[in-house]
Write a protein that holds these residues in place. Structure first.
Motif, mmCIF file in Angstrom:
data_model
loop_
_atom_site.group_PDB
_atom_site.id
_atom_site.type_symbol
_atom_site.label_atom_id
_atom_site.label_comp_id
_atom_site.label_asym_id
_atom_site.label_seq_id
_atom_site.Cartn_x
_atom_site.Cartn_y
_atom_site.Cartn_z
ATOM 1 N N ASP A 1 0.958 -1.178 -0.032
ATOM 2 C CA ASP A 1 -0.059 0.124 0.102
ATOM 3 C C ASP A 1 0.898 1.269 -0.013
ATOM 4 O O ASP A 1 1.005 1.884 -0.912
ATOM 5 C CB ASP A 1 -0.815 -0.167 1.341
ATOM 6 C CG ASP A 1 -2.032 1.056 1.212
ATOM 7 O OD1 ASP A 1 -2.044 1.642 0.215
ATOM 8 O OD2 ASP A 1 -2.872 1.202 2.252
ATOM 9 N N GLU B 1 -5.354 -4.939 4.486
ATOM 10 C CA GLU B 1 -5.358 -4.199 3.394
ATOM 11 C C GLU B 1 -5.262 -5.215 2.326
ATOM 12 O O GLU B 1 -6.071 -4.700 0.891
ATOM 13 C CB GLU B 1 -3.941 -3.288 3.154
ATOM 14 C CG GLU B 1 -3.821 -2.456 4.419
ATOM 15 C CD GLU B 1 -4.769 -1.184 4.286
ATOM 16 O OE1 GLU B 1 -5.625 -0.856 3.386
ATOM 17 O OE2 GLU B 1 -4.854 -0.385 5.224
ATOM 18 N N HIS C 1 -12.094 2.401 5.302
ATOM 19 C CA HIS C 1 -11.405 3.375 5.886
ATOM 20 C C HIS C 1 -12.229 4.605 6.559
ATOM 21 O O HIS C 1 -11.727 5.126 7.521
ATOM 22 C CB HIS C 1 -10.152 4.047 5.118
ATOM 23 C CG HIS C 1 -9.085 2.832 4.731
ATOM 24 N ND1 HIS C 1 -9.380 1.934 4.028
ATOM 25 C CD2 HIS C 1 -7.739 3.114 5.010
ATOM 26 C CE1 HIS C 1 -8.076 1.152 4.070
ATOM 27 N NE2 HIS C 1 -7.246 1.858 4.733
ATOM 28 N N HIS D 1 -4.065 0.001 12.708
ATOM 29 C CA HIS D 1 -4.806 0.323 11.520
ATOM 30 C C HIS D 1 -5.730 -0.602 10.897
ATOM 31 O O HIS D 1 -6.654 -0.584 10.423
ATOM 32 C CB HIS D 1 -3.863 1.232 10.541
ATOM 33 C CG HIS D 1 -4.443 1.662 9.222
ATOM 34 N ND1 HIS D 1 -5.392 2.662 9.258
ATOM 35 C CD2 HIS D 1 -4.401 1.151 7.897
ATOM 36 C CE1 HIS D 1 -5.839 2.945 7.979
ATOM 37 N NE2 HIS D 1 -5.005 1.970 7.195
ATOM 38 N N VAL E 1 -9.570 -1.206 9.973
ATOM 39 C CA VAL E 1 -10.118 -1.300 8.528
ATOM 40 C C VAL E 1 -10.867 -2.598 8.401
ATOM 41 O O VAL E 1 -11.763 -2.503 7.946
ATOM 42 C CB VAL E 1 -8.933 -1.417 7.571
ATOM 43 C CG1 VAL E 1 -9.049 -1.804 6.280
ATOM 44 C CG2 VAL E 1 -8.013 0.084 7.645
HETATM 45 ZN ZN LIG Z 1 -5.272 1.659 5.281
#
Ligand SMILES: [Zn+2]
Ligand SMILES: NC(=O)c1ccc[n+]([C@@H]2O[C@H](COP(=O)([O-])OP(=O)(O)OC[C@H]3O[C@@H](n4cnc5c(N)ncnc54)[C@H](O)[C@@H]3O)[C@@H](O)[C@H]2O)c1
Length: 367
Positions: A137, A185, A249, A267, A271
């Motif tokens: 990412d 992700e 997000h 994170h 997510v």
């Molecule tokens: Zn992210």
């Protein structure tokens, strides 16, 4: 070794993915003729693990190398750290042709990219991502930033690297928590664009957690390919194309903000909860075409050790935090919602009633 070309006119570059690539970093960089003097921005932990390989690789290629250390964690993305780096780089940069190497996770990548964009109005830099999240990412696409006291990522630039070198061998030293963080992700990429990637994770979870090289190379390759194609269509985040990367997000960030970035949720955790909440909105709005797909998403999130719900967070705090989402304009909200595995859409004006129900559903009532 796999190569992906990111085509952005005179800002085009390669993403190279493979095993044991770090030893050849000097050679890759030399071919690009970026300069004669590499400044590697990293932190103490990563230097201990990989500093010697980097040093040897540059020496072999006849490029001088200097290490610039920054603190571990998000603290490094600050005005103070950036100012210190700029000053040290400028003092060192006498009769040299310097370029930067970001050797680290997303924190180091974001900071180094922004420093590269600002120093002398732009010098070349290379991303050498060392976390799964950075490989799939943050190292791709040129978004660079530091945090200001009001909000994260508030000062930054879109400034593309000259190369992204993703050596999956470097992920071996990653704590499992960080691996899961990046995996959230990867699941997101499966949901937005790639049903085959989604099925691959379902079938190969164990291999991924024990970091089977072929499995890791595949998920980094597929994820990087998707990010590349989105960035190519919307480099400057202006066309509502890059927005799909934000699936999970809007409410994910709201959880992070509502828990005051306490570290309770990575994170990736946030997510994961955010992806399920967006699926809940999509179900309530009749957008989902295939309900079993949402069951598969829940199952995959859970079996990867990611949370399904948030605990010790108030619904009112999530509600308030999501109002600040950058995608919302005026009174119109905007959400990326799943229709099926591999397909999401951008939807405006989700009714407050539905949103409130889905936010309530995000919270673990037992907490
Ligand atoms: Zn992210
Ligand atoms: N620019 C973008 O497009 C973009 C996209 C997503 C996230 N981000 C940013 O990325 C940041 C998060 O990145 P992250 O999740 O990589 O976190 P991170 O950079 O803080 O790295 C996580 C931890 O892992 C350690 N680490 C890194 N590589 C290691 C390795 N190979 N072995 C052992 N330990 C290692 C780090 O020292 C750190 O403690 C956030 O600041 C976020 O805003 C940017």
């Amino acid at each position: 070794m796999r190569k992906i070309r990111v085509r952005l006119k005179d800002r085009s570059y390669d993403i190279i993915i493979g095993r044991g690539l770090l030893k050849s970093l000097g050679l890759f960089v030399k071919k690009l003729e970026l300069g004669t003097d590499a400044i590697v921005v990293t932190n103490a932990r990563i230097l201990r693990l990989y500093g010697n390989d980097v040093k040897r690789s540059f020496r072999k290629s006849g490029i001088t190398v200097r290490f610039e250390m920054v603190p571990d964690s998000e603290k490094a993305k600050s005005v103070g750290v950036m100012a210190g780096l700029l000053n040290r780089i400028s003092r060192y940069d006498k009769n040299k042709k310097v370029f930067l190497i970001a050797l680290g996770g997303g924190v180091i990548g974001d900071l180094t990219g922004f420093v590269a964009s600002a120093y002398k109005r732009g010098i070349p830099y290379v991303q050498v991502p060392t976390t799964l999240l950075a490989q799939v990412d943050s190292a791709i696409g040129g978004k660079t930033a530091i945090d200001l006291s009001c909000a994260k990522n508030l000062a930054g630039a879109i400034y593309q690297p000259k190369l992204v070198l993703s050596d999956i061998t470097l992920l071996k030293s990653l704590p499992e928590r960080e691996l899961r963080n990046g995996l959230a992700e990867v699941i997101k990429y499966g949901m937005i664009r790639d049903g085959a990637l989604f099925s691959f994770i379902e079938k190969n979870k164990e291999k991924i957690f024990r970091q089977d090289p072929a499995a890791m190379e595949y998920i980094v390759f597929r994820s990087s390919t998707i990010k590349r194609s989105v960035v190519e269509k919307d480099e400057f985040d202006k066309e509502d194309v890059r927005a799909i990367l934000n699936y999970g997000h809007t409410l994910g960030h709201a959880i992070e903000a509502a828990s005051a970035y306490s570290g309770r949720y990575t994170h990736g955790d946030a997510v994961a909860i955010g992806m399920l909440a967006a699926a809940d909105i999509a179900l309530r709005s009749g957008i989902v075409r295939n309900i079993p797909d949402i069951i598969r998403l829940r199952r995959l999130v859970s079996s990867c050790g990611l949370p399904l719900k948030a605990s010790k967070v108030r619904a009112a705090a999530i509600w308030t935090a999501q109002l600040h989402d950058k995608k919302h304009t005026g009174r119109k909200n905007k959400f990326i919602l799943p229709m099926a595995i591999g397909k999401v859409g951008i939807f405006e004006c989700v009714p407050d009633k539905i949103l409130k129900l889905s936010i309530a559903e995000m919270i673990d009532k037992r907490s």
